[in-house]
Write an enzyme that holds these catalytic residues in place. Structure first.
Site, PDB file in Angstrom:
ATOM      1  N   GLU A 213      60.659  54.533  38.091  1.00 31.72           N
ATOM      2  CA  GLU A 213      59.719  55.520  38.072  1.00 31.72           C
ATOM      3  C   GLU A 213      59.822  56.722  38.666  1.00 31.72           C
ATOM      4  O   GLU A 213      59.192  57.763  38.138  1.00 31.72           O
ATOM      5  CB  GLU A 213      58.464  54.583  39.020  1.00 31.72           C
ATOM      6  CG  GLU A 213      58.072  53.337  38.430  1.00 31.72           C
ATOM      7  CD  GLU A 213      57.408  53.277  37.164  1.00 31.72           C
ATOM      8  OE1 GLU A 213      56.984  54.427  36.699  1.00 31.72           O
ATOM      9  OE2 GLU A 213      57.288  52.409  36.434  1.00 31.72           O
ATOM     10  N   SER A 490      20.668   6.473  66.828  1.00 30.06           N
ATOM     11  CA  SER A 490      21.091   5.930  67.978  1.00 30.06           C
ATOM     12  C   SER A 490      21.938   6.888  68.417  1.00 30.06           C
ATOM     13  O   SER A 490      22.955   6.391  69.459  1.00 30.06           O
ATOM     14  CB  SER A 490      21.728   4.306  67.668  1.00 30.06           C
ATOM     15  OG  SER A 490      20.737   3.620  67.395  1.00 30.06           O
TER      16      SER A 490
END
Length: 728
Positions: A213, A490
């Site tokens: 690049e 319970s």
């Protein structure tokens, strides 16, 4: 008269003299200026316009320079990006004193994206050789200290870990793995990002990027006239745009400050900012900013910016563990993220990657052998959806609530936090599997709307290890684990019996199991019954609890006092307002699975209350500790009473309502309690072994009958979780 005439005659000649005097005429007459030649006038005008325009242009350049410089300074000198908080699981500690199977360790390594190999050579790899597992751990900044990359050899026997050695075969007592990245907490105002400092970016990546690049990056001053000329010639020959002349510095200026508009004004700003940045900052700083800003993919409506996040998105691993071909592909994508999208255009991306590889070997960045292996490799991309569905929304929701309630605002709002949690990746995975598969196993044919939730907590530290809010474990809507408050049945009974034991009762004491009718203050009658509709006369406390008898429990609650039972529940962490009705001792009080887990925590911790938590510590972006979980704890019940109760709850799993665990999970030691509500609407089970407490609920969102008891529904899911935990 003659005098007057003489005066008049004297005036007249004076006028004539004046009129005839040439000097007087030159003084009073207006002389026309002599015209300058056209060329001279043009040059003078041109010069005037030029120097005035030059002054204006110089002033404009200076003003633009000041403006651009301040803009650049604000962005690059401060926090360039607002980073999301990073959420980590607990690190797995390999310890000779703690049981861990080889299969569990391998499962954890796979969750951490360690790469299985035959011979371990690099960080992030592991190998299994018989009863030996070799691990090359990644370096990691833990809250207590930073630990470098290290190799460990872990040997196993039938009981678990038998030996841990380092790469020099020195024996180790412990070895800690890096924690799993669970998620990054984003918002509308914070983009998902992973910041990689320059020194942690692989040299091969940087060299390859510059090769492709901007080869003159370290030599130009932000703008490269040669690159512009080269691009112009290439484009002219091709008759179209085939090459750009922008430097990486110009691209960074455009990415940080400008739009994609194609105009001379934008190009001017781009070039000017690039020159300023190059003058003001080092090349390494500019490269660091560029590589953390560059756009590399689109993930739905969200852009993938920076090589750190892109590495995770494409390969599900950190940037420093990428192979040669993966680095080449990443650099190839930078040229055109849409055009070279490897998921949409794999052939195009592969061709570009191979071009990059060829240039890498031609420039001696890699050798021929590396090139051959790389160029013959497939793209090997990770699941594209992995980034979206990494975390379970249930524990993220719990985390956010804890951040809002237990962490100072000035801490929780900082950028780039590292949040270390108590979540166990293996426990979370096993809990999700137990809910998803367990619901299918227990639901009847006409019950596709059956749902479930599970909370797994640690007995020793009161930490949340896993939390699941429904069978669709990735659904981020209603959180049943935190917000579905249902009667607990319970499950409340251990609190009633613990209140009695803590006040001098013994398990051998007897309770009446005969028909009773109670009236409230308004005259309403209530007649409790046992589940089997039978009465047994007189029963011991132990028998009544083991077999979950209702009538004896109501009698016990009335004897010890309902307000005392309510007080016990409040001390155990239940923060709901509880009416003092006799039905509360049978579980009429509605709680969420998380509240139930909190209620049972003191029972599993020798009567010590600790608030359940998910956050262990928080580190700042700079790596400094800024929050540590409070170790707040208090003794609320006598250890002796809790021990007696725990032994009784163990009998529940061997001879009571949860006795099916004997054949479901042979050889495993549990204690626990089933819970069933009226009309079989809610199925509950809380069970615990030596290190974990598991709270499970099964029911329907519309509160209709699930047609399941605690033992036929929630207990089955608990059993599945414990089987997976043991590696079965």
């Amino acid at each position: 008269m003659a005098k007057t005439t003489n005066k008049e005659s004297n005036k007249q000649p004076a006028k004539k003299v004046a009129a005839k005097n040439p000097k007087t005429k030159r003084k009073t007459a207006t002389r026309k200026p002599k015209k300058q030649p056209f060329k001279q006038r043009f040059l003078r005008g041109l010069w005037s316009v030029t120097w005035k325009s030059s002054l204006a242009f110089i002033a404009f350049i200076i003003i633009c320079g000041i403006y651009f410089d301040k803009k650049i300074e604000r962005r690059l000198d401060g926090s360039t990006w607002t980073l999301p908080a990073t959420l980590y699981a607990r690190p797995l500690v390999l310890d000779l004193d703690k049981p861990l199977t080889k299969s569990a360790l391998v499962s954890e390594l796979k969750l951490l994206n360690y790469r299985p190999v035959s011979i371990v050579q690099d960080v992030g790899q592991f190998a299994v050789k018989g009863k030996e597992v070799v691990i090359y751990r990644r370096a990691f900044d833990f809250p207590d200290r930073s630990e470098p990359a290290a190799l460990a050899i872990v040997d196993f026997n039938e009981h678990g870990i038998s030996r841990i050695r380092d790469n020099e075969y020195n024996h180790l007592r412990q070895f800690r793995l890096d924690p799993l990245l669970l998620d990054r907490l984003n918002s509308k105002h914070i983009q998902d990002r992973v910041f990689i400092p320059f020194e942690k970016i692989p040299d091969l990546f940087i060299n390859t990027l510059l090769l492709m690049e901007d080869r003159d990056f370290y030599h130009h001053q932000g703008v490269s006239p040669f690159a512009i000329l080269r691009a112009f010639i290439a484009n002219f020959k091709a008759g179209r745009t085939v090459q750009g002349g922008s430097t990486l510095t110009q691209q960074l200026a455009k990415n940080l400050f400008l739009t994609q508009e194609r105009s001379l004004w934008r190009k001017f700003q781009e070039a000017y900012m690039a020159v300023l940045m190059d003058h003001k900052y080092s090349k390494d700083k500019i490269l660091e900013a560029y590589l953390n800003e560059v756009y590399l993919a689109q993930n739905g409506a969200t852009g993938i910016y920076g090589i750190g996040l892109a590495s995770d998105f494409y390969f599900a691993r950190p940037i420093d563990e990428l192979r040669v071909e993966q680095i080449a592909l990443m650099v190839a994508i930078i040229k055109g993220p849409s055009y070279y999208n490897p998921r949409r255009n794999p052939e195009r991306a592969l061709a570009r990657r191979d071009l990059v590889l060829r240039l890498m070997v031609e420039n001696n960045y890699i050798n021929t052998a590396q090139y051959r292996v790389a160029v013959n490799s497939h793209l090997n991309l990770s699941n594209a959806k992995a980034l979206n569905h990494r975390a379970n929304p249930a524990f993220v929701s719990l985390l956010n609530r804890e951040l809002n309630s237990g962490v100072p605002t000035q801490v929780s709002r900082q950028s780039g936090l590292s949040i270390f949690t108590s979540i166990s990746p293996l426990a979370q995975k096993n809990a999700e599997k137990a809910i998803q598969q367990g619901i299918k196993r227990v639901q009847h044919k006409d019950q596709n709307d059956l749902q479930g939730a599970m909370v797994v907590t640690d007995r020793e530290y009161a930490e949340v290890r896993a939390i699941v809010s429904g069978k669709d474990v990735k659904f981020s809507g209603f959180n049943r684990a935190l917000d579905a408050k249902r009667p607990i049945g319970s499950l409340v009974k251990p609190a009633v019996y613990l209140t009695a034991l803590n006040n001098g009762y013994k398990l051998s004491d007897t309770l009446s199991d005969k028909k009773i009718i109670l009236k409230n203050s308004s005259g309403q009658r209530w007649q409790p019954n046992n589940y089997d509709r039978k009465f047994r006369g007189e029963v011991s406390l132990e028998y009544a609890l083991v077999h979950s008898l209702n009538v004896p429990t109501v009698n016990l609650g009335m004897q010890v006092g309902l307000n005392n039972v309510i007080n016990s529940l409040h001390k155990m962490g239940v923060d709901e307002k509880i009416p003092a009705y006799p039905s509360l001792v049978l579980g009429s009080v509605p709680l969420s699975p998380f509240q139930v887990a909190q209620m049972y925590q003191p029972i599993t911790m020798q009567g010590v209350y600790k608030p359940l938590t998910i956050i262990r510590s928080i580190m700042s972006k700079e790596g400094s500790p800024i929050f540590q979980r409070s170790q707040h704890a208090r003794q609320i019940f006598s250890p002796e009473s809790v021990e007696v109760l725990s032994d009784t709850l163990h009998k529940v799993t061997t001879e009571g309502t949860a006795r099916s665990l004997r054949w479901r999970n042979p050889g495993q030691y549990f204690a626990g309690k089933t819970g069933t509500t009226n009309n079989l609407n809610d199925s509950w089970f809380v069970g615990f072994d030596n290190d974990e407490v598991v709270t499970t609920w099964v029911g329907k969102d519309n509160n209709r009958s699930a047609k399941l008891t605690g033992s036929s529904g929630a207990l089955v899911l608990f059993s599945d979780y414990m089987k997976t935990k043991k590696g079965k």
